[in-house]
Write an enzyme that holds these catalytic residues in place. Sequence first.
Site, short mmCIF file in Angstrom:
data_model
loop_
_atom_site.label_atom_id
_atom_site.label_comp_id
_atom_site.label_asym_id
_atom_site.label_seq_id
_atom_site.Cartn_x
_atom_site.Cartn_y
_atom_site.Cartn_z
N LYS A 167 1.13 -1.34 0.41
CA LYS A 167 0.08 -0.19 0.34
C LYS A 167 1.24 1.36 -0.26
O LYS A 167 1.92 0.84 0.79
CB LYS A 167 -1.19 -0.40 1.08
CG LYS A 167 -0.37 0.20 2.31
CD LYS A 167 -1.49 0.41 3.74
CE LYS A 167 -2.19 1.54 3.58
NZ LYS A 167 -1.14 2.25 4.83
N HIS A 197 -1.18 -5.20 5.65
CA HIS A 197 -0.42 -6.36 6.96
C HIS A 197 -1.20 -6.81 7.56
O HIS A 197 -1.01 -7.14 8.48
CB HIS A 197 1.28 -5.53 6.95
CG HIS A 197 0.66 -4.49 7.50
ND1 HIS A 197 0.94 -3.05 7.72
CD2 HIS A 197 1.43 -4.32 9.20
CE1 HIS A 197 0.57 -2.56 8.63
NE2 HIS A 197 0.92 -2.89 9.47
N LYS A 201 -1.68 -10.34 10.63
CA LYS A 201 -1.83 -10.28 11.75
C LYS A 201 -2.35 -11.20 12.78
O LYS A 201 -3.12 -11.04 12.61
CB LYS A 201 -2.34 -8.82 12.56
CG LYS A 201 -0.80 -7.43 12.49
CD LYS A 201 -1.45 -6.17 13.08
CE LYS A 201 -1.47 -4.79 12.71
NZ LYS A 201 0.54 -4.77 13.48
N ASP A 254 -4.73 7.14 4.74
CA ASP A 254 -3.45 5.80 5.16
C ASP A 254 -3.29 4.76 5.94
O ASP A 254 -3.85 3.88 5.68
CB ASP A 254 -2.19 7.00 5.79
CG ASP A 254 -1.16 5.90 6.22
OD1 ASP A 254 -0.68 5.62 6.16
OD2 ASP A 254 -0.54 6.09 7.85
N HIS A 259 -6.32 -0.81 6.72
CA HIS A 259 -6.35 -1.85 7.32
C HIS A 259 -7.75 -1.73 8.00
O HIS A 259 -8.35 -2.69 8.36
CB HIS A 259 -5.03 -1.12 8.42
CG HIS A 259 -4.19 -0.54 8.00
ND1 HIS A 259 -3.96 -2.00 6.96
CD2 HIS A 259 -3.20 -0.36 7.97
CE1 HIS A 259 -2.26 -1.44 5.92
NE2 HIS A 259 -2.15 -0.11 7.00
#
Length: 512
Positions: A167, A197, A201, A254, A259
Site C-alpha cells: 500500500k 499487513h 496479524k 493511510d 486496514h
Amino acid sequence: MSEKKTYEGKFASIIGSEQAEPANIVIFGATGDLTKRKLLPALAHMHRWNLLGPHSRIIAAVRDKKWTKSKWVSYVHDQLLHYFPDAILNPRSWQRIAAKLELVTGDLTDPDMYKQLAATLREMDGKKNALFYLAIPPEWYECVAKNLKQAGLADESEGFRRIVVEKPFGMDLTSAQELNQTLQCYFNESQIYRIDHYLGKESVQNLMVFRFANSVLEPLWNRNYIDHVQISVSESLGIGYRAGYYETSGALKDMIQSHLLQVMALVAMEAPLSLGANDVRDEKLKVLRAVRRIDADKVDDIAVRAQYSEGKADGVDLPAYRDEEGVAFDSTTETFAAVKFYIDNWRWQDVPFLLRTGKALPERVSEICIRFKAPPQTLFDLNEGNVRNNELIFRLQPDEGMLLSMTAKQPGLSTDLRGVNLDANYGMVGSGMPDAYETLFHDVLLGEAGLFSRADEVEESWQIVAPIMTAWSKKEDISTYPAGSFDVPGMDDLMSDCEGGWRTLSTKERDV
Ligand code: BG6
C-alpha cells in the site's frame, strides 16, 4: 521480552507449518526501509525454520550499478544484526542465508536489468518459481510490471510468477481503478497480491476463528444485542521521517481506507462458504458494499479529523505536526481521523461502527471493542462503581488477546456490583506470534490469497471514503490536539447514539 524468548515463542507457532516450493524471491526496493525492518527479518526467520524451501533465493534488484553481490551480502548481514540478530548468531545458519542471496543491478526503466533478472531465474534448478515484491513507491509499479511482462517474467509456464504490491494502493478511487487495470494488463488477478499487513496479524486472523469456530457468540452477534462497535488503532509516534508520503495521505487514507475497513469487514461479515480466498473476499465485499453511503453535506456529522500540536507522547517530546521536517507550515493533513459508519443489512441495521486512528496519541494500542446493550431491565444500579455494559475486546496490539468484561457481585453483605474481566492473553496461552510479514510471505509462496485484498474490495473501500475526502479537501483549517492526548475536538460527539462513550485506550489503565 528477551530475543531467546521471542525465538522460542515463534518456534511454537511455526512448527508444523507447510514448507513452500522453492522460489526466487525478488525484492525491488531492496535497500529501502521496509526491506530492512520487515522483509529481511521475515525471510530470515522463515529460512531458519525451513519454510522457504531448499534452493530458494533472495534476489535484490538494486538501481545503483556500483552495488556488488558482496555488498548486498554484507548489507543483509548488518540489517539482520540490527533487526533480527537471532538469524546470524549461529555462523552456520548465517552462511546458509548468505548462500541464498543474489543481486541484479540496473535502472527500473532499463530492459537489460530485467534480462539480467530472467537469466538469474533460469540458473535455478527445477521450476523457476518467482515472487516479485514491489517495496518501491507506487509510481514505479506500472514500469516494473510492464518490464517484467516484456521480459517474459509474468509467464507461468516454467513455474509460478506472483507480484506483491504494497500500500498505498492508489490515492483515490480513480487512481486505484487505473492501477488495477494497469497491473491486470501484465499479470492475471490470481498472480497479484495486494498487501494489507493488518490481515497478516495473528490477532486479526484470530477474529475469523473466534467468530466461526465458536457457536456461543453467533446468537449475540447482531443488532439485537450489540449497541455499537469501536475499532481503534492508536499510535504514539509522530510521522517521523515519512512527511513526503504522509503529507499526500493523512490518517483517513493511510489507515481507515485500508486496514480499519478490512478489520471492520471481518467483524461484520457472514460466515463464508469456505476458507477459500474468494469465498472470504466475497463476504468481506458484501459488507463493504452494504456500508451506508455518506452524504457529502453531512460529513461533519459522522467524521472528525485533527492534527497534533506540540506535546509529549508516551514519554517522547514531539513538535507540532506542522513543525515536523518536510511538512508544510500551513498543512491541513489530518494525523487523527474518526468516522462513524453504518452497515445497511439485516444483521447490522443502525448499529454504529466507529473507526478511529491517529499518530502522537498517548500509547500504541489497537483494539476492537464490541459493546453490548444494557440488560433490558435494571434490577441493579448499573451506573454504580466502574460497572458498564458488557464488552468483548479483541486486543490487536501490543498485548494480543481477548477480554470479556462482565458484571459480578462485590463480595460482602451488600449487593454492590463490580466489573470483572475474563481475560485471555495469547502470549500467556503460549502460542507465540509470527510477524505479519512472515505470514504474508508464507501465504504468497503457497499461493494462498485469502489474506490479500482483491481489486474490487480496494475499489469499494475508496468509494466509501470518497465523500469524506472531498469534504475535507475543501476545508481550509483543521483542529488540533496536543501530542500525547486524546483531546480531539468533536470526537465525543460521534458517540451521541452509542452507550458508554469511547473506550479508554491504554495498556496501563485498562477499562474495567
Ligand atoms: C502502515 C501505515 O500501513 O501501518 C503507517 O502506513 C502505520 O502510517 C502502520 O504506522 C501501522 O502498522 P502497525 O502494524 O504498526 O500497527
